[in-house]
Design an enzyme around this catalytic site. Structure first.
Site, mmCIF file in Angstrom:
data_model
loop_
_atom_site.group_PDB
_atom_site.id
_atom_site.type_symbol
_atom_site.label_atom_id
_atom_site.label_comp_id
_atom_site.label_asym_id
_atom_site.label_seq_id
_atom_site.Cartn_x
_atom_site.Cartn_y
_atom_site.Cartn_z
ATOM 1 C CE1 TYR A 155 -3.963 2.060 0.466
ATOM 2 C CE2 TYR A 155 -2.604 3.194 1.964
ATOM 3 C CZ TYR A 155 -3.695 3.277 1.381
ATOM 4 O OH TYR A 155 -4.743 4.403 1.439
ATOM 5 C CE LYS A 159 -3.556 4.737 -1.967
ATOM 6 N NZ LYS A 159 -4.671 5.318 -2.942
#
Length: 298
Positions: A155, A159
């Protein structure tokens, strides 16, 4: 792109990951501003429910944002049904938690594919419209793009990737009249975050963040801020606003996180072995159950 008073009224806005959570809240926030909505996601029935809650014209397309062919076809169908697109929000995202060494390579890869490759595919297929309308692309990033977190490697990597992608896209398109924004958001009340809190290690790590950083914000509040940023074609939007203060000191965040993790991860592992979570939330489960990529309209 602007019209007097209500710049989004009558304009077509695309939101990916619109079936639930922040995506559904974004659809309602743009609808309140008079926009027509194109809702994209994997969960057709949920997309239809969101569309039914809107006052203005809308349409739904069940599509995997990582499927370039299906996304290109969807962009053509959106244009035919709702007209040229003025705003695109790259919101679709999934997450998994747990130690990288024990992670399932396919699950880890899928997080990168949806969050980063899916954002690029979204921007690519709608770029002709945005060039025609001198429109606006908003990339949903995260506090994870400003710092980092153990047990969330895919994640965080995705991002950070979408942040860099949006910076590059902004520089490429500035002279062509297309604005690109990055949304840095903190913990938002979605299925993904609620599911993460069921896992002791992820819950405890968030508890060790400073009090403002561990707060969870209502999806509607976050969505309203992002929609307002789209009206103003903002290059950056921070929810909450204090996240902006992290930009000048972001280089110091990873050492601090490492210092905390060096003590806390062994303690947590002694209490309860830290294991991979799999994809988090109902959106993650929908991604796991996805059929052969296809596109369908409601």
């Amino acid at each position: 792109m602007r019209t007097h008073g209500r710049p989004l009224r009558g304009r077509t806005v695309v939101v990916t990951g619109a079936a639930r959570g922040l995506g559904a809240a974004l659809a309602r926030a743009f609808d309140a501003r008079g926009a027509r909505l194109a809702l994209l996601g994997l969960e057709g029935a949920r997309l239809e429910e969101v569309a039914a809650s809107l006052r203005n014209e809308s349409a739904c397309w069940e599509v995997d944002v990582t499927d370039d062919v299906a996304m290109a076809d969807t962009a053509r169908r959106v244009r035919t049904r709702l007209g040229p697109v003025s705003v695109v929000v790259g919101n679709a995202g999934i997450a998994e938690g747990g130690p990288f060494a024990d992670s399932d390579p396919q699950v880890w890869r899928r997080v990168i594919e949806v969050n980063l490759i899916g954002s690029a595919a979204t921007a690519r297929c709608f770029l002709p419209d945005l060039l025609d309308t001198h429109g606006y692309y908003l990339q949903v990033a995260s506090l994870a793009a400003l710092g980092t977190s153990p047990l969330m490697s895919a994640y965080c990597a995705s991002k950070a990737g979408v942040e860099s992608f949006a910076h590059a896209l902004r520089a490429e398109l500035a002279h062509r009249g297309v604005a690109v924004g990055i949304a840095y958001i903190n913990w938002t009340d979605t299925d993904m975050i609620r599911d993460a809190d069921r896992h002791a290690a992820l819950r405890e790590l968030r508890a060790h963040m400073p009090p403002p950083a561990r707060k969870v914000y209502p999806a509607a509040q976050v969505a309203d801020r992002l929609a307002a940023a789209a009206e103003r074609r903002r290059a950056y939007v921070y929810v909450p606003a204090w996240l902006r203060a992290l930009q000048p000191v972001r280089a110091f965040i990873p050492p601090v996180v490492t210092h905390i993790a060096r003590t806390e991860l062994p303690r947590l592992d002694r209490t309860q072995p830290i294991e991979a979570t799999g994809l988090l939330g109902a959106g993650g489960r929908a991604d796991e159950l996805r059929d052969t990529p296809r596109e369908e309209q409601w």
